[in-house]
Structures are given as C-alpha cells and as structure tokens.
Scaffold this motif. Structure first.
Motif, PDB file in Angstrom:
ATOM      1  N   LYS A   1      -2.761   8.856  -5.955  1.00  0.00           N
ATOM      2  CA  LYS A   1      -3.473   7.763  -6.632  1.00  0.00           C
ATOM      3  C   LYS A   1      -2.654   7.213  -7.796  1.00  0.00           C
ATOM      4  O   LYS A   1      -2.836   6.072  -8.207  1.00  0.00           O
TER       5      LYS A   1
ATOM      6  N   GLY B   1      -2.185   3.287  -8.436  1.00  0.00           N
ATOM      7  CA  GLY B   1      -2.469   2.688  -9.746  1.00  0.00           C
ATOM      8  C   GLY B   1      -1.266   1.957 -10.312  1.00  0.00           C
ATOM      9  O   GLY B   1      -1.398   0.887 -10.914  1.00  0.00           O
TER      10      GLY B   1
ATOM     11  N   ASP C   1      -0.834  -1.319  -8.416  1.00  0.00           N
ATOM     12  CA  ASP C   1      -1.826  -2.272  -8.910  1.00  0.00           C
ATOM     13  C   ASP C   1      -1.436  -2.794 -10.291  1.00  0.00           C
ATOM     14  O   ASP C   1      -1.568  -3.989 -10.574  1.00  0.00           O
TER      15      ASP C   1
END
Length: 128
Positions: free
Chosen positions: A77, A81, A84
């Motif tokens: 993750k 992240g 993004d």
C-alpha cells in the motif's frame, strides 16, 4: 484461481497492453512479482506513474532506492500511496504552470494596454 481473484478485484487488468507495461516497470524497479498479486491495482497505473511514485516516495522519505524498494515490497500500500501522491503532485504542478502562464499572458496584455494608452496620451500632447 489467484488470477481470477485479481481480475475480479481489478477488471481493468483486461487492458493487457497497459498491464504488461506496468508489470514490466514494477519488475524493473526491483519489486517482486508477488507484489503484483498482492496489489493488482498497481497494474492499473500508467508505467511512468509507477516509477514517478517510487521517486516521489524516495524524496518524501529522504531516503534511497535501496531502502525504499524493500519497504514497498513489505508494505504494498506504500507504493500505491506514493503513486497516488505522485499523480496529485503532477496535477498540481500542471495547474500551477497553467495559472502562471495565464498570469503572464494577462500581465503582457495589461502592459500592452498601458503602453498603448501612454502612446495615445503622448500623441495627443504632441499634436496640440
């Protein structure tokens, strides 16, 4: 079975050409194939955003690739992240660039209008 589960969770993977390029980029960064099985969402990003995300994370962590890649491998993750964050950073950068260009163009028009008004006033004074 794991491939079907991946497709069920991220049906965009059917866009094979994009997926292949993204997978190649993830692997070229030194991340293991298992990461893609754990987080198939990574395959939905453009390849340049994946690399940009890793570089973004390196900058944010004030670290090196050698330390960030294992962190991404252990915490998938984290890379999502970072990707993004990179995409948001690029959006803001483009928006600021557009705003800067618009301001520059407006300033040029104002300067041209002031110069024209000055010339008009100067010509009126000269013609009297």
């Amino acid at each position: 079975k794991s491939e079907m589960k991946m497709l069920e969770s991220v049906p965009q993977l059917l866009r094979l050409a994009t997926v292949v390029v993204a997978a190649e980029r993830v692997l070229a960064l030194g991340l293991p194939p298992a990461l893609l099985r754990r987080e198939p969402q990574l395959l939905t990003y453009p390849a340049d955003c994946i690399e940009g995300g890793l570089n973004f994370l390196i900058t944010m962590m004030m670290s090196t690739k050698e330390l960030v890649v294992p962190a991404c491998r252990d915490t998938p993750k984290l890379l999502i992240g970072a990707v993004d964050g990179y995409i948001q950073e690029q959006f803001v950068q483009r928006a600021l660039s557009d705003a800067s260009e618009a301001t520059l163009n407006t300033n040029k028009r104002i300067a041209a209008n002031v110069a024209n008004a000055y010339r008009a006033v100067k010509n009126v004074g000269t013609n009297e």
